[in-house]
Design an enzyme around this catalytic site. Structure first.
Site, PDB file in Angstrom:
ATOM      1  N   PRO A 131      21.794   2.829   3.637  1.00  0.00           N
ATOM      2  CG  PRO A 131      21.019   5.164   2.545  1.00  0.00           C
ATOM      3  CD  PRO A 131      21.366   4.056   2.181  1.00  0.00           C
ATOM      4  CD  GLU A 132      19.005  -0.999   8.218  1.00  0.00           C
ATOM      5  OE1 GLU A 132      18.329  -1.403   8.538  1.00  0.00           O
ATOM      6  OE2 GLU A 132      19.588  -2.065   7.186  1.00  0.00           O
TER       7      GLU A 132
END
Length: 279
Positions: free
Chosen positions: A2-3
């Site tokens: 996840p960014e």
């Protein structure tokens, strides 16, 4: 992994699911997840606390309780899942928050890299990971003059510089590749060789790509889902990341993959030429 856009989507989901809920019990099954305080204290202090909202800084989630703030970093594959009733745990369930209305929030993490820290209200910004973050990639926070000064002082390659979170918060491997393609900058260009026009275009590319990705709910690589169990769909708009061998949408040259600062890196060899002459 996840960014920033994925974490923002998780935040929005959590806000809709757990705002106003009061904790009745906390179970921690992998103690190393809790950085601070000790697990017994963590569990005890959260009982009776109500979630007022969930905010975000860079890739960090911040749960704002009545008297505390909990910083949560999802790292590689951490995710929260909400259940309307008691649910059997699996081997990747590491922290369970049970609410007074019988609903539950469970933190899953296949790799066990995620971390949580419970801090006094108003002190989350002092947490070691948050205190060193650069500005958010928005028009309001991401100031061009300071960005230009930071790049001008750095001889390192532009890609790892953007990944280190101190210049601008929230960029990871996927979005740095997309941003550099949009700005027509080679990932291995030394940062201090970028001309003022290129710096301005890079800043605009960062803001644009992250804004579009947030709107799309993020990019789903492998099995990453947000807090609502939904996959983001920005992967349908990726121009270079994971597109090795496909034509560049701008010029038609096949996208290539190289190693830049030990990271797999995608680019167009025609649009993103390596020019190290300082302007």
């Amino acid at each position: 992994m996840p960014e920033l856009p994925e974490v923002e989507t998780v935040r929005r989901g959590l806000v809709s699911l757990v705002t106003g809920k009061t904790i009745a019990k906390v179970d921690v099954y992998w103690p190393r997840m809790i950085e601070f305080p000790e697990v017994e204290t963590f569990n005890r202090q959260l009982v009776g606390e109500t979630i007022e909202t969930v905010t975000r800084r860079g890739k960090y989630l911040i749960f704002e309780f009545t008297h505390y703030e909990m910083v949560s970093h999802l790292r590689m594959e951490g995710k929260y899942e909400f259940f309307k009733e008691a649910t059997p745990l699996d081997k990747h369930s590491h922290v369970r928050f049970i609410f007074t209305d019988g609903t539950e929030l469970i933190y899953h993490d296949v790799r066990k890299f995620g971390r949580m820290a419970l801090l006094q209200k108003g002190t989350a910004k002092e947490y070691k990971g948050l205190s060193q973050l650069g500005p958010e990639p928005t028009e309001e926070d991401f100031e061009l003059n300071q960005f230009a000064k930071n790049l001008g002082k750095a001889k390192t390659m532009i890609k790892p510089l953007l990944l280190n979170q101190k210049i601008v918060a929230g960029l990871g491997n996927i979005y740095v590749d997309e941003v550099l393609w949009l700005a027509k900058i080679h990932p291995e260009r030394p940062a201090n060789t970028l001309k003022p026009k290129e710096v301005a275009e890079l800043r605009e590319a960062i803001i644009e790509v992250i804004a579009k990705a947030k709107e799309a709910g993020g990019t789903t690589i492998r099995t990453y889902l947000n807090a609502l169990g939904e996959a983001g769909h920005f992967q349908q708009e990726l121009h270079v990341y994971g597109q090795t061998g496909t034509p560049c949408p701008r010029c038609g040259t096949p996208i290539i993959k190289i190693k830049a600062a030990q990271r797999g890196t995608h680019l167009c060899p025609h649009c993103q030429k390596l020019n190290e002459s300082k302007g």
